[in-house]
Scaffold this active site. Structure first.
Site: not given
Ligand code: TIU
Length: 242
Positions: A24, A129, A157, A162
């Site tokens: 992500d 996803k 991240v 995630c």
């Molecule tokens: N990709 C991911 O981690 N989605 C989130 O919503 N992360 C947050 O820390 N909010």
């Protein structure tokens, strides 16, 4: 076999049976005006992850490791976004709302796209996803099975959302997983530290962690071994010459 100086012990992998799963690295999480910012987070905390993640991708690609990029996003009609996800909390913008980078977390919108440094290249796999985990509602399991992948290297991240969810999903599916410290980040540094610690605790209950320096050193060592084998005559050449 490549061996990385990791915790709780060395992490070994064969490039042909390993994938890098880069989670992500999207503008919606890393740039101002996206989903991460709408949730009230200081997105500047993720800036240092970008160059480290880009280096990890380049290192893995150079040695023949399959590169997989995941992307948290939803269909424009939100049919794959549970109301529980959309309505949770009090964000300034909800999933699907129009924002400065297009509709928040919607496929095809600028914000849902990757940051320029992490653009997928030909030969990479992109997995959209709907959830936090990359196995839920995706073809990731089939892709990895088709390519006979047994080990996964992770970056991206956010570490405790995630990345951790996907590592745990992968762990339960039998994959050996390594998380590269500098190539992952959180809006909460203490959550990143706790996640790294809990992954490698109890003998590696979820997997391994290693620094980017350790991965770089392992791949440099593997490459120097390759050039050495070109430079040195092997046994059959020696016996021919004798
Ligand atoms: N990709 C991911 O981690 N989605 C989130 O919503 N992360 C947050 O820390 N909010």
């Amino acid at each position: 076999m490549i061996q990385v100086d990791a915790l709780p012990g060395p992490f070994e992998f064969e490039p042909a049976h390993t994938a890098l799963v880069m989670i992500d690295m999207q503008r919606d999480f890393i740039e101002p005006g996206g989903f991460g910012a709408a949730l009230g987070n200081d997105v500047s905390l993720l800036a240092p992850v970008v160059p480290a993640a880009a280096e990890l991708v380049a290192l893995c690609r150079a040695i023949g490791v399959l590169v997989v990029h995941t992307q948290e996003c939803h269909r424009p009609d939100l049919s794959d976004c549970p109301p529980a996800k959309r309505l949770r909390g009090k964000p300034s913008l909800r999933i699907g709302d129009p924002g400065p980078m297009g509709r928040i977390l919607i496929e095809g919108e600028p914000g849902a796209g990757f940051v320029p440094e992490l653009m997928p290249q030909p030969g990479d796999v992109v997995i959209a996803k709907p959830g936090k985990g990359a196995f839920y509602g995706t073809r990731l399991a089939e892709v990895l099975q088709d390519q006979q992948i047994t080990r996964l290297i992770f970056g991206g991240v956010t570490t405790e959302v995630c990345v951790q969810t996907t590592m745990r999903e992968a762990n339960d599916r039998g994959y050996e997983c390594l998380l590269v410290e500098e190539a992952t980040g959180s809006y909460f540094p203490q959550f990143k530290a706790a996640t790294l610690a809990m992954i490698r605790a109890q003998g590696g209950i979820v997997g391994w962690t290693a620094s980017l320096r350790a991965v770089r050193a392992a791949l440099d060592f593997a490459r120097s071994g390759e050039s050495l084998s070109f430079a040195l005559p092997n046994e059959s050449n020696q016996s021919k010459g004798a």
